[in-house]
Design a protein around this motif. Structure first.
Motif, PDB file in Angstrom:
ATOM      1  N   GLN A  83       0.871  -1.177   0.000  1.00 12.56           N
ATOM      2  CA  GLN A  83       0.000   0.000   0.000  1.00 12.56           C
ATOM      3  C   GLN A  83       0.906   1.225   0.000  1.00 12.56           C
ATOM      4  O   GLN A  83       1.722   1.401   0.904  1.00 12.56           O
ATOM      5  CB  GLN A  83      -0.913  -0.003   1.220  1.00 12.56           C
ATOM      6  CG  GLN A  83      -1.860  -1.194   1.265  1.00 12.56           C
ATOM      7  CD  GLN A  83      -2.937  -1.042   2.316  1.00 12.56           C
ATOM      8  OE1 GLN A  83      -3.573   0.008   2.410  1.00 12.56           O
ATOM      9  NE2 GLN A  83      -3.140  -2.074   3.100  1.00 12.56           N
ATOM     10  N   LEU A  84       0.746   2.054  -1.027  1.00 14.89           N
ATOM     11  CA  LEU A  84       1.674   3.157  -1.250  1.00 14.89           C
ATOM     12  C   LEU A  84       0.954   4.496  -1.265  1.00 14.89           C
ATOM     13  O   LEU A  84      -0.246   4.587  -1.515  1.00 14.89           O
ATOM     14  CB  LEU A  84       2.386   2.976  -2.597  1.00 14.89           C
ATOM     15  CG  LEU A  84       3.073   1.638  -2.860  1.00 14.89           C
ATOM     16  CD1 LEU A  84       3.589   1.599  -4.292  1.00 14.89           C
ATOM     17  CD2 LEU A  84       4.207   1.413  -1.871  1.00 14.89           C
ATOM     18  N   VAL A  85       1.740   5.529  -1.005  1.00 14.05           N
ATOM     19  CA  VAL A  85       1.319   6.911  -1.241  1.00 14.05           C
ATOM     20  C   VAL A  85       2.270   7.474  -2.290  1.00 14.05           C
ATOM     21  O   VAL A  85       3.496   7.386  -2.142  1.00 14.05           O
ATOM     22  CB  VAL A  85       1.371   7.751   0.046  1.00 14.05           C
ATOM     23  CG1 VAL A  85       1.191   9.226  -0.273  1.00 14.05           C
ATOM     24  CG2 VAL A  85       0.276   7.298   1.007  1.00 14.05           C
ATOM     25  N   LYS A  92       6.019   5.815  -1.363  1.00 12.70           N
ATOM     26  CA  LYS A  92       6.416   5.343  -0.044  1.00 12.70           C
ATOM     27  C   LYS A  92       5.281   4.535   0.557  1.00 12.70           C
ATOM     28  O   LYS A  92       4.096   4.778   0.293  1.00 12.70           O
ATOM     29  CB  LYS A  92       6.787   6.506   0.877  1.00 12.70           C
ATOM     30  CG  LYS A  92       5.658   7.495   1.134  1.00 12.70           C
ATOM     31  CD  LYS A  92       6.117   8.628   2.036  1.00 12.70           C
ATOM     32  CE  LYS A  92       4.978   9.619   2.309  1.00 12.70           C
ATOM     33  NZ  LYS A  92       5.413  10.739   3.167  1.00 12.70           N
ATOM     34  N   GLU A  93       5.649   3.540   1.333  1.00 11.08           N
ATOM     35  CA  GLU A  93       4.645   2.671   1.925  1.00 11.08           C
ATOM     36  C   GLU A  93       3.893   3.402   3.033  1.00 11.08           C
ATOM     37  O   GLU A  93       4.462   4.210   3.758  1.00 11.08           O
ATOM     38  CB  GLU A  93       5.294   1.407   2.476  1.00 11.08           C
ATOM     39  CG  GLU A  93       5.811   0.473   1.383  1.00 11.08           C
ATOM     40  CD  GLU A  93       6.107  -0.922   1.909  1.00 11.08           C
ATOM     41  OE1 GLU A  93       5.342  -1.400   2.769  1.00 11.08           O
ATOM     42  OE2 GLU A  93       7.096  -1.507   1.463  1.00 11.08           O
ATOM     43  N   LYS A  94       2.613   3.116   3.121  1.00  6.96           N
ATOM     44  CA  LYS A  94       1.779   3.702   4.170  1.00  6.96           C
ATOM     45  C   LYS A  94       0.715   2.686   4.572  1.00  6.96           C
ATOM     46  O   LYS A  94      -0.034   2.193   3.729  1.00  6.96           O
ATOM     47  CB  LYS A  94       1.111   4.994   3.691  1.00  6.96           C
ATOM     48  CG  LYS A  94       0.254   5.686   4.763  1.00  6.96           C
ATOM     49  CD  LYS A  94      -0.362   6.967   4.220  1.00  6.96           C
ATOM     50  CE  LYS A  94      -1.274   7.647   5.225  1.00  6.96           C
ATOM     51  NZ  LYS A  94      -0.534   8.190   6.388  1.00  6.96           N
ATOM     52  N   GLN A  95       0.683   2.386   5.841  1.00  3.71           N
ATOM     53  CA  GLN A  95      -0.301   1.439   6.335  1.00  3.71           C
ATOM     54  C   GLN A  95      -1.715   1.970   6.106  1.00  3.71           C
ATOM     55  O   GLN A  95      -2.000   3.141   6.339  1.00  3.71           O
ATOM     56  CB  GLN A  95      -0.083   1.171   7.820  1.00  3.71           C
ATOM     57  CG  GLN A  95      -0.985   0.087   8.397  1.00  3.71           C
ATOM     58  CD  GLN A  95      -0.671  -0.190   9.856  1.00  3.71           C
ATOM     59  OE1 GLN A  95       0.128   0.504  10.485  1.00  3.71           O
ATOM     60  NE2 GLN A  95      -1.293  -1.219  10.405  1.00  3.71           N
ATOM     61  N   ASP A  96      -2.594   1.097   5.641  1.00  5.07           N
ATOM     62  CA  ASP A  96      -4.000   1.442   5.393  1.00  5.07           C
ATOM     63  C   ASP A  96      -4.159   2.619   4.433  1.00  5.07           C
ATOM     64  O   ASP A  96      -5.085   3.434   4.561  1.00  5.07           O
ATOM     65  CB  ASP A  96      -4.722   1.746   6.709  1.00  5.07           C
ATOM     66  CG  ASP A  96      -4.884   0.516   7.593  1.00  5.07           C
ATOM     67  OD1 ASP A  96      -4.847  -0.605   7.057  1.00  5.07           O
ATOM     68  OD2 ASP A  96      -5.044   0.674   8.809  1.00  5.07           O
ATOM     69  N   ALA A  97      -3.267   2.692   3.449  1.00  6.27           N
ATOM     70  CA  ALA A  97      -3.364   3.755   2.448  1.00  6.27           C
ATOM     71  C   ALA A  97      -4.692   3.686   1.695  1.00  6.27           C
ATOM     72  O   ALA A  97      -5.204   4.712   1.229  1.00  6.27           O
ATOM     73  CB  ALA A  97      -2.201   3.662   1.465  1.00  6.27           C
ATOM     74  N   ILE A 100      -7.519   6.161   2.529  1.00  6.35           N
ATOM     75  CA  ILE A 100      -7.405   7.599   2.254  1.00  6.35           C
ATOM     76  C   ILE A 100      -8.603   8.057   1.419  1.00  6.35           C
ATOM     77  O   ILE A 100      -8.988   7.406   0.446  1.00  6.35           O
ATOM     78  CB  ILE A 100      -6.086   7.905   1.520  1.00  6.35           C
ATOM     79  CG1 ILE A 100      -4.897   7.667   2.451  1.00  6.35           C
ATOM     80  CG2 ILE A 100      -6.065   9.351   1.001  1.00  6.35           C
ATOM     81  CD1 ILE A 100      -3.543   7.789   1.777  1.00  6.35           C
ATOM     82  N   GLU A 116      -2.036  13.248  -0.551  1.00  9.03           N
ATOM     83  CA  GLU A 116      -1.592  11.862  -0.486  1.00  9.03           C
ATOM     84  C   GLU A 116      -2.406  11.073  -1.505  1.00  9.03           C
ATOM     85  O   GLU A 116      -3.624  10.967  -1.393  1.00  9.03           O
ATOM     86  CB  GLU A 116      -1.813  11.278   0.907  1.00  9.03           C
ATOM     87  CG  GLU A 116      -0.916  11.845   1.980  1.00  9.03           C
ATOM     88  CD  GLU A 116      -1.079  11.116   3.305  1.00  9.03           C
ATOM     89  OE1 GLU A 116      -0.064  10.768   3.923  1.00  9.03           O
ATOM     90  OE2 GLU A 116      -2.231  10.884   3.711  1.00  9.03           O
ATOM     91  N   PRO A 118      -3.169   7.525  -2.885  1.00 12.16           N
ATOM     92  CA  PRO A 118      -2.963   6.111  -2.593  1.00 12.16           C
ATOM     93  C   PRO A 118      -2.898   5.261  -3.858  1.00 12.16           C
ATOM     94  O   PRO A 118      -3.564   5.557  -4.862  1.00 12.16           O
ATOM     95  CB  PRO A 118      -4.201   5.751  -1.767  1.00 12.16           C
ATOM     96  CG  PRO A 118      -5.251   6.692  -2.248  1.00 12.16           C
ATOM     97  CD  PRO A 118      -4.536   7.973  -2.592  1.00 12.16           C
TER      98      PRO A 118
END
Length: 249
Positions: A83-85, A92-97, A100, A116, A118
């Motif tokens: 899961q990326l932003v 960059k990885e982002k938890q629970d993207a 968004i 951001e 996703p």
């Protein structure tokens, strides 16, 4: 002493008390139900994302069948690998993207802020899927969805939904006969990100030509179809820098 229910003051006091009591009760119920509402919204989004990459319970040419809510979290973890932003060409990885809110992010972009964006990477049968969230405007209200593409920018699946399109017309964007047409279509015209147009009279009603950047329009739903076309093109403008890095892998 008897209360004079005929007085205006009694009516006003009674109305105020009822508003306070009912308002407090509704606030209490809303607060108590919020965790369940949030959970259902999370499950629904996971189902939509999985549907866009072809993970569903569809059989034949029938109706849309999602992964059951009892299984959706485990299936989501199984198939969604990253899961990326997205920021330009960087990710960059982002938890629970996936949670968004795209509507808010697009508003931020319009006001000149940093948003951001996703993007999810899924894997099924050894193949990678790049899943792009979509958000736009139909005839009456918002439309949204997800589109998955492979490294060649060929659509692997889509999911669309709406808030208030006309039943039997624009509301059909979430039906199989419309969404299935997108599978196999390229979003590229040579090196140009052309998107996919929902075209009236595209001379390909059976959707056999997968290189024309078009699918057949919905009868009587020209504006909703135009909204879907614009929604895809707008998303590609935002995600193009990152998608270029995917194409060059």
């Amino acid at each position: 002493m008897a209360i004079n229910t005929e007085k205006n003051s009694y009516t006003v006091i009674f109305a105020v008390v009822m508003v306070v009591v009912v308002g407090s009760l509704l606030a209490f119920l809303a607060s108590g139900l919020k965790p369940k509402v949030d959970e259902n919204q999370r499950f629904e989004k996971q189902q939509n994302i999985l549907y866009a990459m072809g993970v569903n319970d569809n059989e034949g040419e029938g109706s849309v069948s999602f992964v059951p809510t009892s299984d959706v979290e485990s299936e989501f973890s199984k198939y969604i690998k990253e899961q990326l932003v997205i920021e330009g060409s960087e990710a960059k990885e982002k938890q629970d993207a996936y949670l968004i809110d795209m509507k808010k992010q697009l508003s931020t972009i319009k006001s000149g802020g940093n948003a951001e964006l996703p993007l999810l990477i899924g894997e099924k049968d050894g193949k990678e899927y790049y899943i792009i969230p979509l958000y736009g405007k139909g005839l009456w209200d918002a439309i949204w969805g997800f589109m998955s593409v492979d490294e060649n920018m060929v659509v692997q699946g889509v999911f669309f939904d709406h808030k208030g399109e006309t039943p039997g017309l624009g509301a059909n964007i979430n039906q199989r006969f419309f969404m299935d047409d997108f599978e196999g279509e390229s979003i590229m015209d040579g090196n140009r990100y052309a998107g996919i147009a929902v075209a009236k009279g595209n001379n390909d009603p059976l959707n056999q030509n997968k290189d024309d950047n078009e699918v057949d329009a919905l009868a009587g739903a020209t504006i909703t179809g135009d909204g879907v076309s614009a929604m895809i093109k707008d998303a590609l403008k935002l995600y193009k820098p990152y998608l270029e890095t995917v194409r060059k892998k």
